[in-house]
Design an enzyme around this catalytic site. Sequence first.
Site, PDB file in Angstrom:
ATOM      1  N   ARG A  36      -1.810 -33.981  17.760  1.00 21.47           N
ATOM      2  CA  ARG A  36      -0.363 -33.891  18.027  1.00 21.47           C
ATOM      3  C   ARG A  36      -0.095 -32.697  18.946  1.00 21.47           C
ATOM      4  O   ARG A  36       0.710 -32.776  19.872  1.00 21.47           O
ATOM      5  CB  ARG A  36       0.426 -33.713  16.716  1.00 21.47           C
ATOM      6  CG  ARG A  36       0.343 -34.875  15.734  1.00 21.47           C
ATOM      7  CD  ARG A  36       1.001 -36.124  16.273  1.00 21.47           C
ATOM      8  NE  ARG A  36       2.383 -35.913  16.664  1.00 21.47           N
ATOM      9  CZ  ARG A  36       3.442 -35.930  15.832  1.00 21.47           C
ATOM     10  NH1 ARG A  36       3.250 -36.188  14.553  1.00 21.47           N
ATOM     11  NH2 ARG A  36       4.667 -35.744  16.291  1.00 21.47           N
ATOM     12  N   HIS A  54       8.146 -43.743  17.070  1.00 21.69           N
ATOM     13  CA  HIS A  54       7.565 -42.402  16.924  1.00 21.69           C
ATOM     14  C   HIS A  54       6.561 -42.189  18.068  1.00 21.69           C
ATOM     15  O   HIS A  54       5.341 -42.122  17.843  1.00 21.69           O
ATOM     16  CB  HIS A  54       6.874 -42.297  15.553  1.00 21.69           C
ATOM     17  CG  HIS A  54       6.550 -40.899  15.134  1.00 21.69           C
ATOM     18  ND1 HIS A  54       6.926 -39.774  15.840  1.00 21.69           N
ATOM     19  CD2 HIS A  54       5.857 -40.427  14.045  1.00 21.69           C
ATOM     20  CE1 HIS A  54       6.498 -38.695  15.217  1.00 21.69           C
ATOM     21  NE2 HIS A  54       5.850 -39.057  14.131  1.00 21.69           N
ATOM     22  N   CYS A  93      -0.797 -41.346  10.265  1.00 24.41           N
ATOM     23  CA  CYS A  93      -0.021 -40.285  10.928  1.00 24.41           C
ATOM     24  C   CYS A  93       0.247 -39.108  10.009  1.00 24.41           C
ATOM     25  O   CYS A  93       0.505 -38.010  10.475  1.00 24.41           O
ATOM     26  CB  CYS A  93       1.281 -40.863  11.473  1.00 24.41           C
ATOM     27  SG  CYS A  93       2.405 -41.456  10.185  1.00 24.41           S
TER      28      CYS A  93
HETATM   29  N1   CP Z   1       3.209 -37.533  11.492  1.00 23.36           N
HETATM   30  C1   CP Z   1       4.325 -36.804  11.504  1.00 23.36           C
HETATM   31  O1   CP Z   1       5.230 -36.995  12.323  1.00 23.36           O
HETATM   32  O2   CP Z   1       4.382 -35.847  10.545  1.00 23.36           O
HETATM   33  P1   CP Z   1       5.629 -34.945  10.173  1.00 23.36           P
HETATM   34  O3   CP Z   1       6.641 -35.815   9.495  1.00 23.36           O
HETATM   35  O4   CP Z   1       5.075 -33.897   9.275  1.00 23.36           O
HETATM   36  O5   CP Z   1       6.208 -34.365  11.448  1.00 23.36           O
HETATM   37  N1  NVA Z   2       6.987 -43.915   8.831  1.00 25.10           N
HETATM   38  C1  NVA Z   2       7.069 -42.551   8.375  1.00 25.10           C
HETATM   39  C2  NVA Z   2       6.397 -41.645   9.335  1.00 25.10           C
HETATM   40  C3  NVA Z   2       6.399 -40.192   8.950  1.00 25.10           C
HETATM   41  C4  NVA Z   2       5.777 -39.323   9.994  1.00 25.10           C
HETATM   42  C5  NVA Z   2       8.519 -42.168   8.185  1.00 25.10           C
HETATM   43  O1  NVA Z   2       9.353 -42.552   9.020  1.00 25.10           O
HETATM   44  O2  NVA Z   2       8.847 -41.516   7.198  1.00 25.10           O
END
Ligand code: CP
Ligand code: NVA
Length: 317
Positions: A295, A131, A267
Amino acid sequence: MKGKSILSLIELDPKEVQKILDLAIILKKEAKRGTFRDLLKGKVLAMIFQKPSTRTRVSFDVAMLQLGGHAINLGSSELQLYRGETIEDTARTLSRYVDAVVARVYGHEDVVRLAKASSVPVINGLSDCYHPTQILADLQTLLEVKGRLKGLKVAWIGDGNNVCNTWLIGASLMGINISVATPKDYRPMKEAITNAQRLAKATAARLEIIDDPIKAVKGADCVITDAIVSMGFDQEREKRLGVFIPRYQVNGEIMGRAKSDAIFMHCLPAKRGEEVTDDVIDGSRSVVWDEAENRLHSQKALLCYLLLDEEFISELL
Ligand code: CP
Ligand code: NVA
């Protein structure tokens, strides 16, 4: 760096990350004054989302809008991709219309294939493995709060997931020491660890992957966690909760073992009462809303970096 795809952060070197963070901080300041409204005028971003998203989707959309560009949101069922057109043919077609693509996918291989067949930059907006845009925002937040990155200690408590994998890379790129505490069967990916170890040689970052959360947070400037059950893992929910709670839950006791000025990051979305307790996420050491806001700024900076000339960027810095 113009034109490259960002799939895991490994595509960037420390100087490039630093430039993106510096630019993000400038754009954040200037946004309030309404400057740079035309920076990405005429540029178009396609956004493909296989999974739900609040922050990633909205912040990319707003980033393009505020810089004078445009974003097209393509949810599942809106593309021929979902009727069997290949990822490669989708990438070739989109490349003829738009300037960049952001994609949130289940399997990381999908975003790799998209990037390989695309002639415009592809940004991974979260896969099961990485990510990267989240970690740019996290690094910006840490830099803003602590005034530096090199030599800080970050403790990751919980699942060794996509965000953790990318944190290992981000930390090793920027010389941040990182201690990851996870249950044995939930370690970060081997590939991420190997790459982080290689990158850490250049920055002297110390990396450790251990079982013990108390040991991990000792001396930490920042404690981070994330969902115990990431998207795509719902069938493991009960098992995971049993393994992670209570030992890997970030609560007042865990925060109390970190440095007295340690901050808490997540996050989001958070599952309150699972990976983190209310008193921590809502407490005075939590910076999760600034992190979420960043972000927007760090993605603006990344888009500028990918889409504008390097000389032009240097003049902004
Ligand atoms: N942290 C993050 O990526 O959040 P979302 O899943 O809401 O995009
Ligand atoms: N680890 C989490 C992050 C969400 C932003 C997922 O992949 O669902």
